[in-house]
Structures are given as structure tokens and as C-alpha cells.
Enzyme design. Structure first.
Site, mmCIF file in Angstrom:
data_model
loop_
_atom_site.group_PDB
_atom_site.id
_atom_site.type_symbol
_atom_site.label_atom_id
_atom_site.label_comp_id
_atom_site.label_asym_id
_atom_site.label_seq_id
_atom_site.Cartn_x
_atom_site.Cartn_y
_atom_site.Cartn_z
ATOM 1 N N SER A 252 0.830 -1.201 0.000
ATOM 2 C CA SER A 252 0.000 0.000 0.000
ATOM 3 C C SER A 252 0.864 1.251 0.000
ATOM 4 C CB SER A 252 -0.913 0.001 1.213
ATOM 5 O OG SER A 252 -0.170 0.373 2.341
ATOM 6 N N LYS A 253 0.234 2.358 -0.286
ATOM 7 C CA LYS A 253 0.942 3.635 -0.366
ATOM 8 C C LYS A 253 1.631 3.979 0.941
ATOM 9 C CE LYS A 253 -2.158 5.858 -3.598
ATOM 10 N NZ LYS A 253 -3.193 6.831 -3.774
ATOM 11 N N ARG A 254 1.053 3.481 2.000
ATOM 12 C CA ARG A 254 1.607 3.853 3.308
ATOM 13 C C ARG A 254 2.978 3.249 3.552
ATOM 14 N NH1 ARG A 254 -3.209 4.423 3.152
ATOM 15 N NH2 ARG A 254 -4.685 5.550 4.363
ATOM 16 N N ARG A 255 3.344 2.262 2.737
ATOM 17 C CA ARG A 255 4.621 1.599 2.985
ATOM 18 C C ARG A 255 5.667 2.149 2.026
ATOM 19 N NH1 ARG A 255 3.355 -4.483 3.095
ATOM 20 N NH2 ARG A 255 5.553 -4.454 3.562
#
Ligand code: GLU
Length: 490
Positions: A252-255
Site C-alpha cells: 500500500s501507499k503507506r509503505r
């Protein structure tokens, strides 16, 4: 002429990550394989989280990967605007159309009411569907509530029956419409929601094929029904398997570690990332492992995409990157490492021809030791910097050995008289010196290597000296001999 038109529709609320970039790549390949067009549409309706910085990074990542868009930001096109935020006027009349045709209805249930009914229901939680309380409101009743200024949302009326579609990856998919919620298509402030907007945009932009992650699979029947209610033909869909990280979680974008830009900064080649991403869920069915973009265009077949989740393996990607670096010619490899050397202040901002020629010799000397382009800094710093950094252990173990001062001084002397500075000449002179001193050539090379490179390990000794050039070599032998002298007399 092919009519294939695909789109990639990122939201500029984060950096492009490997999962999203794979979706962009597969869309691009589908278009290019059939001579179609790749549209880039920016879904920037979330104005609080969308930023210009994310947008620039997304565009830059596409350029870097080689995924040029045929229509979209910066270049425009006949189906624009390509920013959802600029298309706001398009949606309201279409919501109105659905309302007039009773394919949608106004829902006056307040969030609190909905919450109460949800918690009182046996299907609590995620599975709760709107209970259609407002679906049967008469026009008069609806008008009355509105006259009272009661806030409302607009819900799409899911028709009875089943929705079936042929997915390019999953095959035939069938959903009983009773499983679908009468979803909100316009919020109480009038703004339309994703599922509505995407159908309108895809239709108005003439999108023929929608390729996206299977996290969107549950949206597809809703979007097909909305398209049908609007009187347009839904596109053909293809849902890609999810990409899982080593922790088995969806990327995901958060990673941050899986952001495309991060790989660029770490010195990965776009060729390697593209090649690796193409194999995340797709295989040509042949033994071929290395594919250029052109080869991918020729070989790509979306029906060969696997239904199983793909595992993202950073080590395999690192290996593939090293392989791609090896495949570059020396001059190409040199051109690619220059920005990393510039950033480390090891070369001037725009090296001239002479500097480039020197860099090519260095890159050739380093040979296939580069795993990333950024590795050049570690491998070349001792060759390019004026002052070398000595490795303490190397100094302790080698330079303090008895005789090293003499060896360094002697070598300095013979090399200063060398007729030229070619590796063969240096080798001959070094061997002669070892013979004269009655020692193996290793005994000369060891201290000399530490003297000129600062380390115990380096590329080929004679080639390294030749690349460094006489002036630097003599200065370094002298400095090291002085250092060795101080160390051995202490
Ligand atoms: N903006 C949506 C996303 O990033 C696009 C989804 C779609 O392809 O329909 O998930």
C-alpha cells in the site's frame, strides 16, 4: 485502427507504489500491444489529501518507467479535462437524469438514524446494507422533505436480477444483485462519489478496457449497473491479482519502501523495475525471464495474468537490477551513474568529454560489481576523490608490516620513471621490483593497494593504478609511506 483505450486513474494522495505502477504498466501494455491509447486521469477530488507534489512525483515516475501517456496532464487530449476536479459540472445533470428516470432516489435518512438501524439489525457491521427505507418514498413525499430543507443523499436503485461480466483475468463473474447496496452516488453537499464519477468519466473518455487491482472487484457490478442505467456500454474489465509484501500484507501507499521513486533514488534501473513488475502475476508462458518494454509490448497477453496473488520479493528485484546493469554497455552504464556521482560531489555537474572518458574507464574497471547505480559512489570514490579514506584495519594489518615503507618508496621510484602508465607496464615494473627484493609480487601489491585505494580489496591492481594515473598514484604512495613510517616508529 484499434479502438482500444485504457486509463490509469491515480489519486495524487500519495506516491506511486509498485502495486499501482504494475496496474499502470499492464494498462499501458494492453494499449500498446493493440496499438491503442493510454490515458492518464487524475482522480483529485479529495482536495484535502491531493497535493501538487504527489502529482509531480506520479508523472515523473511514469516518465522514468517509460510509460508515456497519450492523453492526460501536461499534454491534454480530445477527451479532457483529465483532472477530475475540473470535471465537476459534468456529473450533476447525470445524477438528475437518474433521479428523473427513477434509477436513483433521494434518501433523507440521517447518519444517526442509519447507525441506529444498523446496530439494531441482525446483520450488524460490514454486511449491513441500506434497508431501502427511502426507496419507496413518493415524489410528493420526497418534495415535501426537501421543502423542509432536510439534507439528503442520492442513492442508486440497484435493479433486481443478476449482473454478469466476462473479466479478462477472472473469466465469467456473476453477482446476485441482492448482495449489492443501494449505494450513495451523490453526497448531501451534492458532490458525486467515486463509483458514479468513474462510470461517467470512463464513458465520456471512451474507455474500452478497465484494468485495475482486484480490490476494486466489488465495485464492478455496481459500476456496470450504473453504466447501463446511464445508457452507456460498460467497458471490459480485467482485475489484477493483489501484490503482497513479504509480510503477506497487500502493498500500500503507506509503505514507503515500495514507492517507485524510492527505487529510482536507490539506483535501480527502470528496465529492471518494469521487467520485475511485469512478472508480478503475468508470465509469457515461455522460459524468457528478461524483457525490455518493447518485448513486453509484443508478448503481453492479459488473459495470461494469473488469478493468484503475486508475492513481491525485493531480493529478486535486486538480483534482476544487477543483471540489467550488467547488460548495459559501458558507455550507457557510465551515463546512468553520472547523476549519482554528481549528487556525491565526485564529478562536476555536467562532465565534459574528457571527464566522461575517464569515467568510462572507471566504470569498465568496476566491471559487474554494481548492484545498483548508487553503488558507484562506494566503488569509485577512492578513484575520484582527491583524498582517500583509509580503512583502519587495512592500515593496521598491512601498512605497519616491516618493510612496507621501503616497498612503497621503491615502487614510487620505479613508477615515476615508467615510460607510460598502461596496466602492462605497471605490472612489469611491479614484478621486476618484487624479484629484485626477493619477494613474491603479492608482498608489493598488498601495501601498495592499501596506499592507493585505502582498502585491502579493490578491482584489478594494475588496472586501478592505470586508471588513477601517475600523478595520483605517486602522491598516494608517498603519503602512505609517510604514514607507515610514523606508525612503525611509534
Ligand atoms: N482512483 C482510483 C484508485 O486509485 C481508481 C480506481 C479505478 O481504477 O477505477 O483506486
Amino acid at each position: 485502427m484499434s479502438r482500444t483505450r485504457v486509463r490509469f486513474a491515480p489519486s495524487p494522495t500519495g506516491y506511486l507504489h509498485v502495486g499501482g505502477a504494475r496496474t499502470a504498466l499492464f494498462n499501458w501494455l494492453l494499449a500498446k500491444h493493440s496499438g491503442g491509447r493510454f490515458v492518464l486521469r487524475i482522480e483529485d477530488t479529495d482536495s484535502k489529501r491531493s497535493t501538487a507534489e504527489f502529482l509531480d512525483a506520479i508523472l515523473e515516475d511514469h516518465r522514468w518507467l517509460g510509460l508515456a501517456w497519450d492523453e492526460g496532464p501536461e499534454i491534454g487530449g480530445t477527451a479532457g479535462p483529465y483532472f477530475q476536479s475540473e470535471r465537476a459540472d459534468t456529473y450533476a445533470p447525470l445524477v438528475e437524469k437518474l433521479l428523473n428516470e427513477s434509477s436513483a432516489y433521494k434518501c433523507f435518512c440521517s447518519p444517526d438514524e442509519l447507525e441506529d438501524r444498523k446496530s439494531g439489525s441482525s446483520q450488524e457491521g460490514r454486511d449491513w446494507k441500506y434497508d431501502r427505507k427511502c426507496a419507496t418514498l413518493s415524489r410528493e413525499q420526497s418534495a415535501e422533505y426537501e421543502a423542509e430543507n432536510r439534507p439528503f443523499v442520492v442513492r442508486f436503485r440497484i435493479p433486481d436480477g443478476t449482473t454478469r461480466f466476462d473479466d479478462m483475468v477472472l473469466g465469467s463473474v456473476e453477482v446476485d444483485n441482492r448482495e449489492l447496496d443501494d449505494l450513495v452516488i451523490a453526497r448531501s453537499d451534492g458532490t458525486p462519489t467515486y463509483n458514479f464519477v468513474v462510470v461517467v468519466d470512463d464513458s465520456m473518455m471512451g474507455i474500452t478496457h478497465v484494468v485495475r487491482g482486484s480490490d476494486h472487484l466489488s465495485n464492478t457490478p455496481k459500476q456496470i449497473l450504473i453504466a447501463e442505467a446511464l445508457g452507456t456500454e460498460p467497458p471490459t474489465f480485467g482485475h489484477l491479482p493483489l501484490v503482497l509484501g513479504s509480510d503477506k500484507q497487500v502493498l500500500s501507499k503507506r509503505r514507503g519502501a515500495v514507492a517507485v521513486g524510492e527505487y529510482r533514488r536507490r539506483g535501480y534501473l527502470p528496465e529492471a523495475l518494469v521487467n520485475y513488475m511485469a512478472l508480478l502475476g503475468w508470465s509469457s508462458g515461455s522460459e524468457q525471464e528478461f524483457f525490455s518494454l518493447d518485448e513486453l509490448i509484443a508478448a503481453f497477453d492479459i488473459t495470461k495474468v494469473s488469478r493468484k496473488a503475486a508475492a513481491f520479493d525485493p531480493e529478486k528485484l535486486a538480483w534482476m537490477n544487477a543483471q540489467w546493469i550488467k547488460r548495459l554497455s559501458v558507455s550507457e552504464r557510465t551515463a546512468r551513474v553520472v547523476p549519482f556521482l554528481v549528487a556525491a560531489s565526485l564529478v562536476s555537474d555536467s562532465p565534459d568529454e574528457e571527464e566522461l572518458a575517464e569515467l568510462e574507464r572507471i566504470v569498465d574497471l568496476i566491471d559487474d560489481r554494481l548492484k545498483t547505480l548508487a553503488d558507484i559512489v562506494e566503488h569509485a570514490s577512492f578513484l575520484l576523490a582527491d583524498d582517500i579514506v583509509f580503512d583502519n584495519i587495512a592500515v593496521d594489518k598491512v601498512l605497519t608490516k616491516p618493510g612496507s615503507v621501503d616497498i612503497l618508496n621503491d615502487l614510487c621510484e620505479v613508477l615515476s620513471d615508467a615510460p607510460d602508465f598502461e596496466p602492462e607496464t605497471i605490472e612489469e615494473l611491479t614484478r621486476n621490483l618484487a624479484e629484485k627484493r626477493g619477494v613474491g609480487v603479492g608482498k608489493v601489491i598488498q601495501p601498495a593497494r592499501v596506499a592507493v585505494t585505502g582498502r585491502k580489496v579493490s578491482p584489478g591492481f594494475f588496472e586501478t593504478l592505470s586508471v588513477l594515473g601517475r600523478e595520483k598514484v605517486l602522491a598516494r604512495l608517498k603519503t602512505a609511506s609517510e604514514l607507515a613510517a610514523t606508525l612503525t616508529t611509534e
